[in-house]
Design an enzyme around this catalytic site. Structure first.
Site, short mmCIF file in Angstrom:
data_model
loop_
_atom_site.label_atom_id
_atom_site.label_comp_id
_atom_site.label_asym_id
_atom_site.label_seq_id
_atom_site.Cartn_x
_atom_site.Cartn_y
_atom_site.Cartn_z
N TYR A 275 37.22 39.16 35.80
CA TYR A 275 38.31 39.40 36.75
C TYR A 275 39.63 39.60 36.00
O TYR A 275 40.05 38.72 35.25
CB TYR A 275 38.37 38.18 37.68
CG TYR A 275 39.57 38.00 38.56
CD1 TYR A 275 40.28 36.80 38.54
CD2 TYR A 275 39.98 38.98 39.46
CE1 TYR A 275 41.36 36.58 39.37
CE2 TYR A 275 41.07 38.77 40.30
CZ TYR A 275 41.76 37.56 40.25
OH TYR A 275 42.83 37.34 41.08
N ASP B 247 33.99 28.93 37.92
CA ASP B 247 34.63 29.46 39.12
C ASP B 247 33.54 29.89 40.08
O ASP B 247 32.86 30.89 39.84
CB ASP B 247 35.55 30.62 38.72
CG ASP B 247 36.33 31.18 39.89
OD1 ASP B 247 35.90 30.99 41.06
OD2 ASP B 247 37.36 31.83 39.66
N ILE C 295 33.91 30.76 43.38
CA ILE C 295 34.54 31.17 44.64
C ILE C 295 33.70 32.14 45.47
O ILE C 295 34.00 32.38 46.63
CB ILE C 295 35.96 31.74 44.46
CG1 ILE C 295 35.95 33.07 43.74
CG2 ILE C 295 36.85 30.76 43.77
CD1 ILE C 295 37.33 33.74 43.84
N LYS D 130 37.35 33.93 49.61
CA LYS D 130 36.27 34.91 49.60
C LYS D 130 35.17 34.56 50.59
O LYS D 130 34.76 35.38 51.40
CB LYS D 130 35.66 35.01 48.19
CG LYS D 130 36.69 35.21 47.10
CD LYS D 130 37.43 36.53 47.23
CE LYS D 130 38.50 36.66 46.16
NZ LYS D 130 39.31 37.89 46.30
#
Lengths: 472, 479
Positions: free
Chosen positions: B147, B232, B234, B271
């Site tokens: 990302y 992470d 998410i 998300k």
């Protein structure tokens, strides 16, 4: 294994300011459930005007359920809205509100406003924008204890105090500014700016025109920034009326100059509207580079879109904001007087003040010694025996021991009244104890060297006369 | 103007917004697609948002007015909520978030609400962890592609560095122990102290998730080196088949002698639930010190109590949560398939993936040369001629040119069809652009199990629905 930021103490939470809170948490006062508990007077909250907000909410149902005025659902649009420029309707309403607080003397451009998660985040963000690690800001003492964390912890900024004295009501003087600057130079620190809180926390006073002029001249001559934290601007309840730094710049015809670009305002709705939980803060700057950088940084702490929407509805109702501001001020003034008069009955004097949610209280005469140890000793007695959590001046970096910040807007009238009674009992009992102790000492005077008695024993009866003479 | 007046941070490019990839966004902002008002505009496919299940949430909100403290039913709670600024957060909020996190993982793990620390979105969570775990100049290893905003979130104000762990298409971009060791050694040679590894699982931009063995390898790696692991998660709720997803929270229980003080999670509702505007980020750490300090740092990005209150109510409605999670997964999977099958019809493949709000599209055969310059050139064609804002692989630090991330969950069905139609039209009209031969392409893509299988699927459709592209008159007309 962890970073230095974790292992150091710059978060400031070992300070007495926070320790008092911890004691309160263990034994909180409740009128029915715990009438002997500690009364929280260390929390600068405005709880006096919720009924006004609540009644607005009841009359404006559409603001409530994620609907617009046409009763259409705007939930999805809000839930998706993460643009760090902020909801335009909210920023427009907020700048109008800020202008209204200043009596319309200045107007603000919403494009120069950056939204942040509370003033906590706004202040930190400004430090990231203006300071390199190791650079310093000058702050007049006494100042809000949280600044040690907000301004320094993760940014690496340094704070150098501008020492203010009770001799002139803690006003900022030219020599104090210059001394602070020199002090920074001695420590090899590059001064990037001055940060003031106006109205002041913990003093409860607003800066005079003279002080504001001094500041403008000072930053102009040194080519540095001025950050004016104006989060209490809506709490000015008596004269002199509030003068914003922007007004001063305007009156001096400095608005479109380089100097104006170095002046930045911090604002929040936590104090004026009493909404600390909603995390609504803002930075206002005339320097588009600061606005640009701060806007990007606000990604780390944006205001919830749900909250932006609610507040845009509330603040757009100018009938409401007008009524709220004036009624809120009236209630603050009343409560302030209650505290000042209540303490007066105990022979305790407050710095004359016109704003804020607290008073700066002079308890120097109650110290056993004119030292910070003496202050701590008195503070502990007040927390544990009198059962009031108030904030000792040392936690606010006051240069003189014996001053305390006492909040008045976060409790009911009855609770404030009870607090005043407890103070009276405490002071009376101290006088009694000291009379007994003085008698004892007089008895023993010949057998050992007499220690000097605390000043307050002699001053008590005279002090009350002093208050009357100095009141203004 | 004296540049020294502002900080270095304020005047450098650490925010990452001067990168050329923002040109795609600018093109979209200048000419945004709208089915009626601007049908020739640029379609936004660079935004990883989940817009497919708002109707479920809207329905819940209408049935639960007291959750919004500002309705007549909820106004009695207004004052208490508005003055609550304790950085521990509302207890019911933490419990509800922990509950949601458990359910997303099929209740195979049990998160402790007392370890949940709020942050200003996952953005704030990552920065906070970087401040807690590393000093300026120290580094995190991050598998590529990753990302793009990690460059800002982890580095900008913290001074921390990121070192890539290069993952390759030949391995389906798998994170290997070898790649981790190589990156670690490289950092050492460059005199950079490595403090941890950051993984995103499921991956952005790949849309894949890590298998149990890979996760164990990573846990063993960080334990061996005594460095941190930030995971992470998410996109955990976007995995098509929830039972297949393995959370780091599960793996650490299976690795003997794992030092839990090294393990930290980042989560967010942006998300899985589609609430990026509400700024609900979570730092979850197994290290007590980190929880403690991260909590103090959360003062810089607390979640609005108005939002905490709403979500505490919503996420403790177990029936709603179960239904939402499963329905959202179905809709995401369906939309994902709509795209990938549609593209396969014109021979465009993508990395096989079963998670995320995007897929990793393989356009290598459209590049004049296998270079990043070529990728950029072709990307501008996509934006300016096909009018789709997709994200070029190099913006994700991909080591190989020709890959693009395409988001699919931030639009309605109609727009989806328009996007597909534009791509297909472009490919058909520009056969000469396909530089490599089909045979070569298929050889390269053997591991990716693409085109051939998907064409078979289409010839014998087994999942027709009114929303299927094959059923759409727009698609049929083109065939």
């Amino acid at each position: 294994m962890l970073s230095e930021k974790v292992t150091c103490n710059s978060h400031g939470q070992d300070s007495s300011y926070f320790l008092g809170w911890e004691e309160y948490e263990k034994n909180p006062y409740d009128e029915f459930k715990n009438p002997n508990g500690i009364i929280q007077m260390g929390l600068a909250e405005n709880q006096l005007s919720f009924d006004l907000l609540q009644s607005w909410l009841e009359k404006n149902p559409q603001a409530m359920a994620f609907k617009n005025y046409n009763n259409q659902s705007i939930f999805k649009d809000l839930a998706l809205f993460q643009d760090y420029h902020g909801l335009p309707a909210f920023k427009n309403a907020l700048v109008k509100f800020m202008s209204e607080i200043r009596g319309g003397s200045v107007s603000f451009n919403p494009n120069n406003l950056v939204l942040t998660a509370g003033a906590t985040s706004a202040n930190e963000t400004l430090m990231f924008c203006l300071n390199n690690p190791g650079d310093a800001f000058l702050l007049p003492t006494p100042y809000y204890p949280g600044f040690d964390r907000d301004l320094k912890w993760r940014t690496g900024a340094e704070i150098v105090p501008i020492q203010c004295s009770s001799l002139n009501g803690f006003r900022i003087t030219k020599s104090a500014l210059e001394d602070a600057y020199k002090q920074a130079e001695k420590q090899n620190l590059k001064v990037k700016g001055v940060l003031v809180t106006n109205p002041s926390n913990p003093l409860g006073t607003s800066l005079s025109l003279h002080e504001l002029d001094l500041l403008v001249n000072f930053i102009s001559s040194r080519n540095i920034h001025l950050v004016s934290d104006e989060i209490y601007s809506g709490t000015v309840f008596s004269s002199p009326s509030f003068i914003s730094i922007m007004e001063v710049l305007k009156n001096k015809n400095l608005m479109n100059t380089e100097i104006a670009k170095r002046v930045h305002i911090v604002y929040s709705l936590s104090k004026d509207l009493g909404l600390p939980g909603f995390r609504i803060g803002a930075i206002y700057s005339n320097d588009e580079r600061v606005v640009s950088a701060a806007t990007k940084m606000s990604s780390f702490g944006l205001v919830s879109s749900q909250t932006q929407h609610l507040l845009s509805e509330i603040l757009s109702d100018q009938n409401f904001t007008k009524t709220y501001l004036s009624e809120n001020r009236r209630r603050l003034k009343e409560r302030h007087e209650m505290l000042v008069n209540g303490l007066k009955k105990s022979g305790i004097w407050c710095l004359p003040s016109n704003s804020g949610l607290f008073c700066w209280v002079d308890m120097r005469h109650l110290l056993s010694s004119n030292t910070f140890e003496g202050e701590m000793e008195l503070w502990k007695m007040i927390v544990y025996q009198v059962r009031l959590n108030i904030s000792p001046g040392s936690s606010c970096h006051c240069s003189e021991p014996g001053w305390f910040r006492v909040c008045f807007a976060n409790m009911s009238e009855q609770t404030l009244d009870l607090a005043m009674q407890r103070v009276k009992s405490f002071v009376d009992s101290m006088a009694k104890q000291d009379n007994q102790s003085r008698h004892q000492k007089l008895m023993n005077r010949n057998s050992r060297r007499t220690k000097s008695l605390p000043k307050w024993v002699f001053e008590l009866s005279f002090h009350q006369q002093e208050i009357v003479a100095n009141e203004r | 103007m004296d540049h020294n007046l502002l900080s270095k941070i304020a005047t450098n490019n650490g925010h990452g917004e001067n990168s050329p990839y923002f040109d795609g966004w600018k093109a979209f902002d200048a000419n945004p697609f709208h089915p009626q008002h601007n049908p020739d505009g640029v379609i936004q496919m660079g935004l990883a948002e989940n817009q497919l299940s708002f109707d479920l949430i809207q329905k819940w909100i209408e049935s639960n007015p007291s959750a919004s403290i500002c309705t007549p039913q909820g106004a009695f709670g207004f004052k208490e909520t508005a003055i609550f600024q304790d950085y521990h957060g509302l207890p019911e909020f933490r419990t509800a978030v922990a509950n949601f996190m458990n359910r997303v993982r099929g209740n195979r793990v049990k998160f402790d609400p007392d370890r949940i620390v709020m942050s200003g979105g996952a953005t704030g969570a990552h920065e906070t962890l970087a401040f807690c775990l590393a000093n300026p100049g120290e580094a995190f290893l991050v598998p590529t592609p990753y990302y793009p905003a990690f460059d800002r979130d982890l580095r900008w104000r913290t001074g921390v560095e990121l070192f890539p762990v290069v993952c390759e298409s030949a391995d389906n971009f798998k994170v290997t122990r070898e790649a981790l060791e190589t990156a670690y050694k490289k950092a050492k040679l460059a005199n950079v102290k490595v403090k941890g590894v950051l993984i995103t699982n499921p991956s952005n931009p790949l849309g894949t998730f890590l298998d149990r063995d890979t996760l164990k390898d990573i846990v063993n790696f960080v334990n061996d080196k005594s460095i941190h692991l930030v995971c992470d998660e998410i996109y955990a709720g976007t995995v098509t088949n929830g039972d297949e997803f393995v959370s780091i929270a599960e793996v650490i229980e299976e690795v003997p002698k794992c030092n839990l003080d090294l393990i930290h999670l980042v989560y967010s509702l942006s998300k899985d639930m589609g609430f990026p505007g509400f700024r609900v980020g979570v730092v979850y750490s197994y290290n007590d010190n980190v929880v403690n300090i991260a909590r103090k740092m959360s003062s810089f990005g607390l979640v609005s109590t108005q939002t905490q209150h709403l979500l505490a109510s919503m996420l403790s409605d177990d029936k709603f949560v179960e239904n939402f999670i499963s329905e959202s997964r179905i809709r995401l999977a369906h939309r994902h398939d709509m795209f990938t099958r549609g593209l396969a019809q014109v021979g465009i493949g993508s990395l096989e993936s079963k998670a995320g709000l995007f897929f990793w599209m393989d356009l290598r055969r459209f590049l004049k040369e296998p270079t990043f310059e070529s990728e950029m050139t072709f990307w501008r064609v996509i934006i300016n001629e096909i009018k789709l804002n997709v994200s070029p692989g190099q913006s994700f630090h991909c080591s190989e040119p020709g890959w693009f991330r395409v988001c699919f969950a931030n639009m309605d069905d109609e727009t989806t069809l328009v996007a597909l139609w534009r791509i297909k039209t472009f490919v058909r009209n520009n056969r000469n652009l396909e530089i490599k031969t089909r045979k070569q392409c298929w050889q390269n893509n053997q591991h990716l199990r693409l085109s051939s299988r998907r064409l078979d699927d289409i010839l014998t459709p087994h999942r027709m629905s009114p929303h299927s592209p094959l059923a759409s008159p727009m698609v049929r007309a083109q065939n």
